[in-house]
Structures are given as structure tokens and as C-alpha cells.
Design an enzyme around this catalytic site. Sequence first.
Site, PDB file in Angstrom:
ATOM      1  N   THR A 212      -9.615   6.503  -1.755  1.00  0.00           N
ATOM      2  CA  THR A 212      -9.460   5.099  -2.136  1.00  0.00           C
ATOM      3  C   THR A 212     -10.386   4.167  -1.364  1.00  0.00           C
ATOM      4  O   THR A 212     -11.000   3.269  -1.936  1.00  0.00           O
ATOM      5  CB  THR A 212      -8.006   4.645  -1.905  1.00  0.00           C
ATOM      6  OG1 THR A 212      -7.574   5.116  -0.619  1.00  0.00           O
ATOM      7  CG2 THR A 212      -7.090   5.192  -2.978  1.00  0.00           C
TER       8      THR A 212
ATOM      9  N   SER B   7      -6.453  10.389   0.575  1.00  0.00           N
ATOM     10  CA  SER B   7      -6.368   9.124   1.293  1.00  0.00           C
ATOM     11  C   SER B   7      -6.948   9.154   2.700  1.00  0.00           C
ATOM     12  O   SER B   7      -6.693  10.092   3.464  1.00  0.00           O
ATOM     13  CB  SER B   7      -4.910   8.677   1.375  1.00  0.00           C
ATOM     14  OG  SER B   7      -4.806   7.471   2.097  1.00  0.00           O
TER      15      SER B   7
ATOM     16  N   ASN C 264      -4.907  11.195  -4.636  1.00  0.00           N
ATOM     17  CA  ASN C 264      -5.518  10.288  -3.674  1.00  0.00           C
ATOM     18  C   ASN C 264      -5.810  11.043  -2.379  1.00  0.00           C
ATOM     19  O   ASN C 264      -4.896  11.386  -1.633  1.00  0.00           O
ATOM     20  CB  ASN C 264      -4.574   9.107  -3.419  1.00  0.00           C
ATOM     21  CG  ASN C 264      -5.091   8.162  -2.354  1.00  0.00           C
ATOM     22  OD1 ASN C 264      -6.222   8.280  -1.887  1.00  0.00           O
ATOM     23  ND2 ASN C 264      -4.268   7.207  -1.972  1.00  0.00           N
TER      24      ASN C 264
ATOM     25  N   CYS D 266       0.853  -1.182   0.000  1.00  0.00           N
ATOM     26  CA  CYS D 266       0.000   0.000   0.000  1.00  0.00           C
ATOM     27  C   CYS D 266       0.891   1.235   0.000  1.00  0.00           C
ATOM     28  O   CYS D 266       1.930   1.281   0.668  1.00  0.00           O
ATOM     29  CB  CYS D 266      -0.896  -0.014   1.240  1.00  0.00           C
ATOM     30  SG  CYS D 266      -1.709   1.560   1.588  1.00  0.00           S
ATOM     31  N   GLY D 267       0.482   2.265  -0.746  1.00  0.00           N
ATOM     32  CA  GLY D 267       1.284   3.472  -0.876  1.00  0.00           C
ATOM     33  C   GLY D 267       1.539   4.205   0.418  1.00  0.00           C
ATOM     34  O   GLY D 267       2.377   5.109   0.465  1.00  0.00           O
ATOM     35  N   HIS D 268       0.825   3.832   1.488  1.00  0.00           N
ATOM     36  CA  HIS D 268       1.021   4.509   2.767  1.00  0.00           C
ATOM     37  C   HIS D 268       1.631   3.582   3.815  1.00  0.00           C
ATOM     38  O   HIS D 268       1.548   3.839   5.013  1.00  0.00           O
ATOM     39  CB  HIS D 268      -0.312   5.098   3.245  1.00  0.00           C
ATOM     40  CG  HIS D 268      -0.836   6.125   2.289  1.00  0.00           C
ATOM     41  ND1 HIS D 268      -1.785   5.824   1.350  1.00  0.00           N
ATOM     42  CD2 HIS D 268      -0.495   7.418   2.084  1.00  0.00           C
ATOM     43  CE1 HIS D 268      -2.024   6.905   0.620  1.00  0.00           C
ATOM     44  NE2 HIS D 268      -1.261   7.874   1.044  1.00  0.00           N
TER      45      HIS D 268
END
EC number: 4.1.3.1
Length: 576
Positions: free
Chosen positions: A472, A439, A437, A213-215
Site C-alpha cells: 500500500t 503491508s 496487502n 487504517c486496517g492496521h
Amino acid sequence: MAASFSGPSMIMEEEGRFEAEVAEVQAWWNSERFKLTRRPYTARDVVALRGNLKQSYASNELAKKLWRTLKTHQANGTASRTFGALDPVQVTMMAKHLDSIYVSGWQCSSTHTTTNEPGPDLADYPYDTVPNKVEHLFFAQQYHDRKQREARMSMSREERARTPYVDYLKPIIADGDTGFGGTTATVKLCKLFVERGAAGVHIEDQSSVTKKCGHMAGKVLVAISEHINRLVAARLQFDVMGVETLLVARTDAEAANLIQSNVDTRDHQFILGVTNPNLRGKSLATLLATGMANGKTGAELQATEDNWLAMAQLKTFPECVMDAIKNMNAGEDEKRRRMNEWMNHTSYDKCLSYEQGREIADRMGLKNLFWDWDLPRTREGFYRFKGSVMAAVVRGRAFAPHADIIWMETAKPDFAECTAFAEGVKSMHPEIMLAYNLSPSFNWDASGMTDEQMRDFIPRIARLGFCWQFITLGGFHADALVIDTFAKDYARRGMLAYVERIQREERKNGVDTLAHQKWSGANYYDRYLKTVQGGISSTAAMGKGVTEEQFKETWTRPGAMEMGSAGSEVVAKARM
């Protein structure tokens, strides 16, 4: 129909058909839709990969619709805003208010894999997982569109004029993760997305082996050239299928701290190296391997790595040179002159290779700088990377000719970062569309923004060019909140909790699931039954005795807590 080509005349016919199709593809590429797109292959290559049986895809119509929608937003300085949809209920509710739909790999990983095995967003689920969710939602969109048409065509013109029309066919943009492997995996994944109903697909520049996951921490980038190959593979597959599916290129370079290789010179200026000469010949990977051989584990190995990194004095090569200039035995004017000379030759947008940078440093008299990017490589062989908005800009510029939309994943909602990225990419590609995003991984209340600034965040960055913006996991969090709070109240107050929190709120807000039999299409399939049986059916689902009749009339309940002027409350209304 496919033809048999054997005799000389048939061979010529085969070639004629092929050349005509090549010309058709070339004309398609010359259209306004693809004026910004660069392809390293020819129309002849594309047609050679096609079969003789021409096929069309419903998703292509929605891809064209998505393109028109986003280009309109781009021209107006506005944004298509959406969030990740979990199921047909969410996608039909979203259709009334939003103009695009997002399908999140994170949500699929946690709630809907094809093996039914949930887990975090590590892209380790079967690669048809997200395409299957797209199909799930796309089928629902088409079904509710058919259902609405049947209902409206059963009304008079006056009734239709009073009845809001809902466009259920909102374009879906889906999460393609890293492309799920090599070129052929990416090609097959994109084929699935087109067949299952996606109007757009995003692919990110992380390693497919270590994708996260991008985070999350521990993200490993691939070389710029490798990700361009993924984008080219996706575009080629779309071209072979004759579709205009939008391609979104995502970069995780803003917060990444590792990169798979140093093969692409455009990455060199962001790779970290050891500047402490006392560590010459003492690589971290070798030190850790020795420690493991000697029985060290866990915390001991981590302490070894932490101590080594603390001594290493990691810097990028440009930082190493600039620090050397600052520490020169020279006057301030001379240092300033040297610094300007270095910056003029090596500004980040020039993307000089390490070898070119070393040559310039040598010419400036800095010949004995110690800097080694191999010593700090991880046990897995990855290079250390200094993520930044500048690194994301370099990648965004490189990806733009091969994608329709560029997305920089960020660690926080920062308007200054958005501005720097937009200006950096658009300085070279002014017409490229950008995505953002919004997020739920951000703690928005800790962002320093006021409520007013949060409200204005979407339109504010839309004016920078971020014309597609999305939460997302919006569907996931909304689902969890509603179910958790309702379950808690239901356990305490029973049916009153359901009536107050759900049924009355559905009625008050005009939510069409109040009449859930009708929402699910019982009337629609009654039409099938009656059509087959000459216009009448004794087994129609919505015939006499269906309990949903209770919701058709209006009556009042005396003594309600929230009383009207007559001391009663309207608790049901006729709904079409």
C-alpha cells in the site's frame, strides 16, 4: 443528441429507444465479464437512471485491460504486483516494470488531501481527495504516453526497433475507503473515480464514522448486509455509466473487535457476550456513564472498564455452549456426543442466528445459559466482536457475488491464514479473484520468515488465488528513504553526494529523469511550437543553449575512483 418527445409518434420512439437500451444492457450483463455478478436490480432500473446523452470514459478501457491482466494471472497462478504511487515520477517509473498501479488513501491522507491538511488514515479528508490523486496520475500516464508516441514517430524504423516501448497506461486501482457515507455518497464517489481514471475501486466493511487504517486498533465493522448495500451501490453506479470498473470488496473482520449492530444474523456467531451472571443488569455503558457523572476521567474510567471486562468472561454464544457442554455432569462419551451434535448443527459456515443457536442449545438441555451481548456494548453503542479468519471467510463469501475481487486485511503475513481464507472463500466461489496487502505495517523481519521465504511469498500465495498483490505505502516509504539518506549525505558532502547518489545512479540504471527536461516533455511541446509556426521556432525549449546537451555525448573523466582498464570512467552516454 437528446430529442424532444411530445407527440404520440415521438412517445413511441422514446419507448423504443429505451427498450433497445435495456436489451443492450441485458446482453452486456450476459457476457463472460459478468457471469459471476449478482445484481438485485434490473437492466430497466439502470437505463431509467441514465440520461439521453451517451457518454464514454477512458477509464473503462483500462478497466477492461485490468480484468484481462488479472484473469490471466489467475489462470497462470501468478499475481500482478504493485505498490502505492505518490506522484507522476513514481507512476512513470513503475510503468516500466509493473502491470498495475495502486492509489492509497493512507498516502493521500498524509501527503495530498484537497484541503492540504495532512493527517493519519482516518478517512476524514474530503471525499474527492483520492479521486483527485487518481486524476493527477492518470493525466500523467496519458501525457507520457503521448510524449512517447511523438518521440517514437520522430525516429526511423531502425531506431524504434532499438528503443524499448513503455506501456504507460497501466490500470489504476484506488482506495474508496468505506464509500464515505450512505448510499448516495458511495454512488457519487464511484462516479468521481470513473471520471478521474480509476480502473478499479476497493471498498471496506468498516463503519464510515469510525474508519481507521486496517492496521490500527479500534476498527468497527458494519453489518454484512450494510456492506453489501455499499457494493451494490457501487456496481449500480458503474452500470449506469456503462463501465466495467473492477470492484474490490475488503473485509477487516480478521482483526476487528467491534461491530456497529447485530442486525445481520450472519454476524451473530462472532459477537461477544457476558457469561458471568453476577453482572446481570450491570451494563458497561451505564457503569461508565455513572463514573463520568461522579467526576471520573481518563485513567480511572479505563481502569473501571478493564476491571468490568475482566469479570465479564466474554465469549461468543457458540463458545458459551461448548464450555457448558465441557462442564456438564456427564461422562466423557456423553460430552463428546453432545459436542458433536452441537457442531453438526452450528458449524460456522451455517451462519446460524443467535435465536437459532439458543433453540438448539435448549433442545440439548442447556436452557439456563447466561449470555448477554448487550451488557458489554461500548459507550458508543457498539457490540464486541471476535475477529478471526473464519469471520473474514463468512464475509468474503457474502461479498463475492457483488464484487470482482475479495481482500482480507490481516495483522501479519501468515501463509496459513492466507490458505484458510482462500480455501474458505473458494469452496463456495471457486472463480473469485483474491487480493492481498503486502503491508509495510508488518515488521517483515519479525515475521519468522527467511529471506528466501520473503522472496517466495508473492508467488506462493499467488498459487492460492491471490492474483493482485500490493504494498500500500511502497511509494511513501521509498520516497522517505531516498530523501532522508540523500539529505543527510548532501548536508555532509555537498554536490559530491548528489553526483554519486543520484546523477551517476540515474545514468547507471538508465533512469530517464537523468535528462529531466526531456522527461518533462520539453521536446513534445517544442513539436507543438514548430507545428504552429510552420516547422521552425526560435523559442524552442530544447534548442541551442539547453544544458541538457551535456548529457548527449560520451566522454571520460580521468582519475575516477572506479577506473576502467584505461584508468578512466565513462560518466555520460548518449541517450535517446
